[in-house]
Design an enzyme around this catalytic site. Sequence first.
Site, short mmCIF file in Angstrom:
data_model
loop_
_atom_site.label_atom_id
_atom_site.label_comp_id
_atom_site.label_asym_id
_atom_site.label_seq_id
_atom_site.Cartn_x
_atom_site.Cartn_y
_atom_site.Cartn_z
N ASP A 154 57.03 -6.73 -13.62
CA ASP A 154 55.75 -7.00 -14.25
C ASP A 154 54.78 -5.87 -13.89
O ASP A 154 55.10 -4.98 -13.09
CB ASP A 154 55.20 -8.35 -13.79
CG ASP A 154 54.30 -9.00 -14.85
OD1 ASP A 154 53.63 -8.25 -15.60
OD2 ASP A 154 54.24 -10.24 -14.92
N GLU A 172 45.78 -15.08 -17.20
CA GLU A 172 46.38 -15.07 -15.86
C GLU A 172 45.49 -15.78 -14.83
O GLU A 172 45.01 -16.88 -15.07
CB GLU A 172 46.71 -13.63 -15.47
CG GLU A 172 47.75 -13.00 -16.40
CD GLU A 172 48.23 -11.64 -15.92
OE1 GLU A 172 48.78 -11.57 -14.81
OE2 GLU A 172 48.05 -10.66 -16.66
#
Length: 537
Positions: free
Chosen positions: A221, A423
């Site tokens: 990521d 997020e």
Amino acid sequence: MTLQEKVAQMAQIERMVDTMQTWALSSRLGIPILYATDAVHGHNNLLDATIFPHNVGIGATRDEGLAHRIGVATALEVRATGIHYTFAPCVAVCRDPRWGRCYESYGEDPEIVCGMTGIVSGLQGSPPEGHLGSKNVIACAKHFLGDGGTHKGINEGNTSCTFEELERIHMKPYLDCLAQGVCTIMASYSSWNGRPLHSDRYLLTDVLKFKLGFKGFIISDYEGIDRLTWPHGSNYRYCISASVNAGIDMVMIPHRYEKFLEDLIYLVESEVIPLSRVDDAVRRILRVKFIAGIFEQPFSDRSLIGVVRCKEHLDLAREVVRKSLVLLKNGKHPKNPFLPLDKYTRKVLVCGQHADDIGYQCGGWTISWYGSSGGTSILEGIKEAVGEETVVIYEQHPSEVTFASMIDFSFAVVVVGEVAYAERLGDRSQLHIPLGGAEMINLVASKVPTVVIVISGRPLVFESYLLDKIDALVAAWLPGTEGGGVADVIFGDYDFHGKLPVNWFKSMDQIPMNDGQQSYDPLFPLGFGLKMGLNCI
């Protein structure tokens, strides 16, 4: 290939695509780059692209073919800008709505998520000759593994469970993605039983590559390997060695790529990372590059520019909106439904900032990380739907003065919901209606018959007094740019189709709560969704 040329293949960096491609092709080997974008609900980083509902809304449709068609349309718009690769789909199984990425999940049930993985074949196509066509992109199933099951829904947190639970709940969608030939998989920021996924060799290599036979490459990521130390990236050589030895093949490096290359070369030459591990990573990366067809078509195809936000894609997005809407209440008595609304009535009141804010409709991952965009708002859709003689009054923040000065409303449409987030910015310990939404509903519903439309990435708390007071309740999730799809349904041109992809809790005290638990007592259960029962279009 030299060691320098090999490690260069293992870096994913951020720059202009065609410019970088020109540099890559002028190198000694002329190997093109494979650049990716977060096209998670359409080509959402491109201004004026078609923005589809987020995954939670797509999960509400339960329409596998629709997910495939979204993938096809997204791939076309992405390829039009010269990008061959998207970091999608997210196949997390969200078990706790407090998670800030809940809307990126198709639902809390792995079977619902599995049903939506047809988007992989939509993005990648079904290559008959060993490589993708000129209208397809490489897909990336993410985030491996268990990111939707963290304690208290904390983003990048820890999922504590047995391997059997991990396999039964969180692994299942990946099996479907692998069956469709997904080319890449992204490791999760999260941990499993305290072990960060970016350094978990057992899950990345022993399970995913060996046991499940994954032949593509695993990508980190964004700055994912940096999270292996605190402060992030403070012992960068350890971050590199721990992640690459665990099975990470390509590392996403937005900033210090020169240091990454230097340190990776040092670690290989020092035999901390075996050369065989680098060779395996490069083979996997080159295999995907060949499959992607970028050796044959490395640059953007300008002939595809016309597909960006074309009518066919806008019509598809509007269809997805219609099918994603979930009707939770319709009338104060079963024999007296409130919807559909009369589009030829005299005067309509529309309230709430969410009624005329495309950024709120689209949510996060839209132009900017936390969200913003343009398109057709719900208010605009209502104005287009009603008759020529119908007066639509919009009050962003109605008050007692509103009703003292304006009377004779036939009904009100109150649109409330969450602000845009992404997020960790979306992690919440409380999920009450923000921005004074509950107070607005209470005020308006006490004055005029009211339908409430909720724009959110997850269920929000509806106190019983509010639910009793309103006449109808619709979950619209994060519908994207084509808000006219909401008006299509509430005015009866189409019936409601959606089913809850998550359970709708009564209070925060119940969370986490999932279907099948002994104490399961939701306000609306998983799979709930009413219909108006009309002969619609």
